[in-house]
Design a protein around this motif. Structure first.
Motif: not given
Length: 352
Positions: A239-262
């Motif tokens: 996981v990695v969080a944005s430094s400017t917004k309340q948003e973050a990205a995640s990556g997993g074993d399913d082969g996808t990266a997902r971008y979230w509004d926290l």
């Protein structure tokens, strides 16, 4: 990770060593050899004086150890053990003396290394031994000053703490410790190992990625779980969080990266890397406009966070990607990519 001087970087490996390198010519500057097993995570604390490295004590992964280094004096400052599993993830916090650590036992630890204090989240993480210690402390307090007159007699009759605890109610003690033990086991299954963790710089929040496939958003001040984020079809590796917004990205074993509004828990983008394999590394460029995604196929793909489109992909020439760091200014956008073959490769934004 890139140090704050943007000219040096730190990397750690399965050999138990952590190296500080000069980026421009790949010359080693320092080495920290204190680990007894593989190092699985490293973080540079926000003053760049201290480096936190953590991993496993032994090959079977039954115990974890985190080491805090003073890189200017080249000495080991502090050590923290996870007795129920290895340390899998770490992150800095705004205060120079605080750090976040995620363990395979399913719990996150906030470590105040300067005062030698820890807080485990969620708060139901107290083990049976810890519960027994708390009750012994309560008994001592009652014996010293909490009970007066006739109420002191049943307690003072016993010299050993065990007998005193029995006098205070062995059945109640057993029920409480068994309930705590059962709660801990339940949490292990429900939360899974803390494989990834990152602090959200814009507020007192942090994000964790777990072996149960969920991303969790926490209040770092109160320790309260704000919300879980569901979507991954397998364990979350990074996981990695944005430094400017309340948003973050995640990556997993399913082969996808997902971008979230926290704040809302909404999934903004699903970045599907077809045939890319598990996603094990993420990095957000300064300004939060581009996301770098590293997969087991050896590619780093750059995604536009405005519309979720693929900008380009870089074949690193190595094995699966283990971690990615972005140089913020020297030059901007320089990528440092660590692979499972033991190499760290540097890619400049002009691709030279």
């Amino acid at each position: 990770q890139v140090l704050t001087d943007t000219s040096n970087a730190v990397s750690c490996g399965d050999d138990g060593l952590c190296w500080i390198w000069r980026i421009k010519d790949a010359k080693p500057r320092q080495v920290f050899p204190g680990h007894r097993g593989p190092v699985l995570t490293v973080s540079v604390l926000n003053d760049a004086t201290y480096i936190l490295s953590a991993g496993s004590v032994n090959a079977d992964g039954t115990e974890g150890e985190a080491l805090l280094w003073d890189r200017h004096q080249a000495i080991l400052k502090e050590r923290l053990v996870c007795p129920d599993g290895v340390w899998l993830s770490s992150s800095e916090m705004p205060a120079w003396r605080l750090a976040l650590l995620g363990c395979a036992d399913g719990f996150t630890t906030i470590w105040d290394w300067d005062r030698d204090r820890t807080v485990k989240l969620p708060f139901l993480s107290r083990s049976q031994a810890e519960a027994k210690g708390a009750l012994r402390g309560r008994f001592k307090r009652f014996r010293d000053k909490g009970l007066t007159g006739v109420a002191r007699l049943p307690v003072l009759r016993y010299q050993r703490p065990r007998d005193a605890l029995k006098a205070l109610g062995e059945r109640k003690f057993q029920e409480q410790t068994e309930a705590i033990k059962a709660a801990k086991n339940t949490l292990k299954v429900r939360f899974g190992s803390v494989r990834a963790i990152d602090y959200a710089q814009t507020r007192l929040r942090f994000v964790t990625g777990h072996g149960d496939g969920l991303v969790r958003y926490w209040n770092a001040d109160s320790g309260k779980l704000i919300r879980p984020l569901a979507g991954h079809l397998g364990p979350v590796n990074t996981v990695v969080a944005s430094s400017t917004k309340q948003e973050a990205a995640s990556g997993g074993d399913d082969g996808t990266a997902r971008y979230w509004d926290l704040e809302t828990g909404a999934q903004l983008f699903l970045l599907n890397q077809r045939f890319g394999g598990p996603v094990r590394a993420l990095a957000i460029f300064p300004g939060s406009k581009t996301l770098a995604v590293g997969s087991d196929d050896g590619f780093v793909r750059l995604w536009d966070l405005k519309d979720g489109t693929l900008q380009c992909q870089i074949f690193t020439g190595g094995a699966g990607i283990r971690s990615i760091a972005v140089n913020p200014s020297n030059p901007y956008g320089q990528l440092l990519v660590a692979s499972m073959d033991g190499y760290v490769r540097v890619f400049n934004p002009d691709h030279r």
